[in-house]
Design an enzyme around this catalytic site. Sequence first.
Site, PDB file in Angstrom:
ATOM      1  N   ARG A   1       0.627  -1.453   0.146  1.00 55.60           N
ATOM      2  CA  ARG A   1      -0.172  -0.207   0.143  1.00 55.60           C
ATOM      3  C   ARG A   1       0.814   1.527  -0.124  1.00 55.60           C
ATOM      4  O   ARG A   1       1.298   1.492  -0.748  1.00 55.60           O
ATOM      5  CB  ARG A   1      -0.975  -0.189   0.771  1.00 55.60           C
ATOM      6  CG  ARG A   1      -2.200   0.935   1.223  1.00 55.60           C
ATOM      7  CD  ARG A   1      -1.912   2.492   1.057  1.00 55.60           C
ATOM      8  NE  ARG A   1      -1.602   2.236   3.249  1.00 55.60           N
ATOM      9  CZ  ARG A   1      -0.959   3.839   3.413  1.00 55.60           C
ATOM     10  NH1 ARG A   1      -0.207   4.893   2.837  1.00 55.60           N
ATOM     11  NH2 ARG A   1      -0.580   3.726   4.348  1.00 55.60           N
TER      12      ARG A   1
ATOM     13  N   HIS B   1      10.176   6.863   7.661  1.00 54.74           N
ATOM     14  CA  HIS B   1      10.754   6.959   6.504  1.00 54.74           C
ATOM     15  C   HIS B   1      12.636   7.095   6.445  1.00 54.74           C
ATOM     16  O   HIS B   1      13.035   7.683   7.512  1.00 54.74           O
ATOM     17  CB  HIS B   1       9.964   8.309   5.963  1.00 54.74           C
ATOM     18  CG  HIS B   1       9.036   7.368   5.225  1.00 54.74           C
ATOM     19  ND1 HIS B   1       8.384   8.024   4.005  1.00 54.74           N
ATOM     20  CD2 HIS B   1       7.691   7.015   6.038  1.00 54.74           C
ATOM     21  CE1 HIS B   1       7.122   7.791   4.014  1.00 54.74           C
ATOM     22  NE2 HIS B   1       6.766   6.725   5.192  1.00 54.74           N
TER      23      HIS B   1
ATOM     24  N   CYS C   1       9.556   9.594  -0.842  1.00 52.00           N
ATOM     25  CA  CYS C   1       8.691  10.603   0.135  1.00 52.00           C
ATOM     26  C   CYS C   1       7.890  11.727  -0.466  1.00 52.00           C
ATOM     27  O   CYS C   1       8.864  12.555  -0.653  1.00 52.00           O
ATOM     28  CB  CYS C   1      10.213  10.858   0.584  1.00 52.00           C
ATOM     29  SG  CYS C   1       9.288  11.626   2.218  1.00 52.00           S
TER      30      CYS C   1
ATOM     31  N   ASN D   1      10.264   4.498   2.948  1.00 49.76           N
ATOM     32  CA  ASN D   1       9.443   4.108   3.541  1.00 49.76           C
ATOM     33  C   ASN D   1      10.926   3.536   4.544  1.00 49.76           C
ATOM     34  O   ASN D   1      11.941   2.644   3.788  1.00 49.76           O
ATOM     35  CB  ASN D   1       8.508   2.688   3.820  1.00 49.76           C
ATOM     36  CG  ASN D   1       7.575   3.702   4.178  1.00 49.76           C
ATOM     37  OD1 ASN D   1       6.377   3.916   5.076  1.00 49.76           O
ATOM     38  ND2 ASN D   1       6.780   3.578   2.633  1.00 49.76           N
TER      39      ASN D   1
END
Lengths: 314, 314
Positions: free
Chosen positions: A30, A225, A256, A265
């Site tokens: 996702r 992140h 990002c 991430n």
Amino acid sequence: MGVRDLGLPERLTPDPGLPDRVTIWEVGPRDGLQNESATVPVEVKLEFLDRLASAGLTTLETTSFVHPKWVPQLADAEDLLATLTRRDGVRYPVLVPNARGLDRAVDAGVTDIAVFASATESFARKNLNSTFDDQFAMFDPVVTRARDEGMAVRGYLSMCFGDPWEGAVAPDQVVAAGKRLLDAGCWQLSLGDTIGVATPGQVDRLVDAFAAEGVDVGALAVHFHDTYGQALSNTLAALRRGITTVDSSAGGLGGCPYAESATGNLATEDLVWMLDGLGIAHGADLDALVDTSVWMAGRLGKPSPSRVVAALSG
Amino acid sequence: MGVRDLGLPERLTPDPGLPDRVTIWEVGPRDGLQNESATVPVEVKLEFLDRLASAGLTTLETTSFVHPKWVPQLADAEDLLATLTRRDGVRYPVLVPNARGLDRAVDAGVTDIAVFASATESFARKNLNSTFDDQFAMFDPVVTRARDEGMAVRGYLSMCFGDPWEGAVAPDQVVAAGKRLLDAGCWQLSLGDTIGVATPGQVDRLVDAFAAEGVDVGALAVHFHDTYGQALSNTLAALRRGITTVDSSAGGLGGCPYAESATGNLATEDLVWMLDGLGIAHGADLDALVDTSVWMAGRLGKPSPSRVVAALSG
């Protein structure tokens, strides 16, 4: 002989100041794929989910019901969920932004959802077209109805450490926003460093601020992140504060959206290397994860930004 | 507006469990450039050193007197040292492998050297063409003579956490080897994770093992490679154990000669981001470092692997 054949990383017995077990909340399908420029066919997504489950991950954030206009990469959410073979013992949560998204989740038979809010006014306006206060008026009925439908609802809170328009974010403001999500009925709150600027002292301070307001640390998760290379240090700090759920993305998938860098991430493999070394149980198989990320990198046509994937597949 | 203009990373007041100040031991000009495939002209090295000093770094490991046959990238060591303008308050240590290297250091007027040994038998054989025991017989007279010449001698110990032929390395063995270097007269011992496999629990255990054998933790430094993404977490663990000298390389220059990946030393910029956030003084200017690494990446014709450099220069 590679380092894996030699038993590296060395597995120590767990430090009493760290949890014995951590739940890896895998967000690659996702949060990862929604931030990749390439759109991946539904068959590839299904194989990705299947490989991640085979690698031992038990929470796979599967897709999103955000409007396809905003996230075209996940426009096939219904298709994916209709075809997906769910495994026993694996959760397949789906991101839901609003009442319309919840309708779609109900129709798709989803039992596990996540909603998201912003810890800052600026990001509430940019990402949600709302104000900081109004976003909760939008979420509260969604969470209530989802729970009436028997769903488990997770809350994501974005920009918990720094905001690309406001700079540093005050912990009090984050705690206030987070408590709204928990009070609305979310069973877990994932604290997001959406632009990757946090450092470990901020993590300590924020977890302490939640605890001081009576929030059970066991209800908190962290979502870092790696934009500035800090994700794993921040994770270590969070583990020392008693956090036992860590969000990560296989291969570090996902850019990002509000930072200058392509690094997204925290990579699941980099996390697993550290957890294995610390003797913290998590259930995932590092080599199977690396194989999966190498395979996915081939589908996306770009190398994984994970250090571990690069080192073990080089 | 970038995140730097917004005051990020947020600078906290120092945590009482962490040092107030850290010395960054910049190894880019030596350990970085010796592991890059491209050889950089002496003029570029001089400008690199000058830029790093202007950025506020006070220890610049400058070059090496390892035989040019083994490290052709640094074959210009005499030339470089003859031309270098030394700044007040900046140290310019040079790596010295043996008696012949020490002769060259004396001739070049060097006052600060580093010697290196291996914590493992395999790496002593591969890197030094020696045995674990015999390496000390080689170093002892070098250190003694260097000190007689009035030099400060640092000791590097390689493979302190894992070895590419032996796997995990026993802390007792590392402590025994490290004590030999300290007893020989090294004022500081840098513990190297040469292949980047360490995790934070190993750092805790090794520092504790040195302390248990009566070694002053203030005499220890850490030298992490980011091959598996663990360098900054390991640094955080070391800081919590009282270590106050951290080796790093501007822009993450330098590959990893005995690992499959191109990711080398901990990037100075990624370290500085964390130290700034933790409120730990170090004297360096992050933006000047990033500018320097972007410039050097242009000279090398390849992007910096530092996450911070990528994010701030993207």
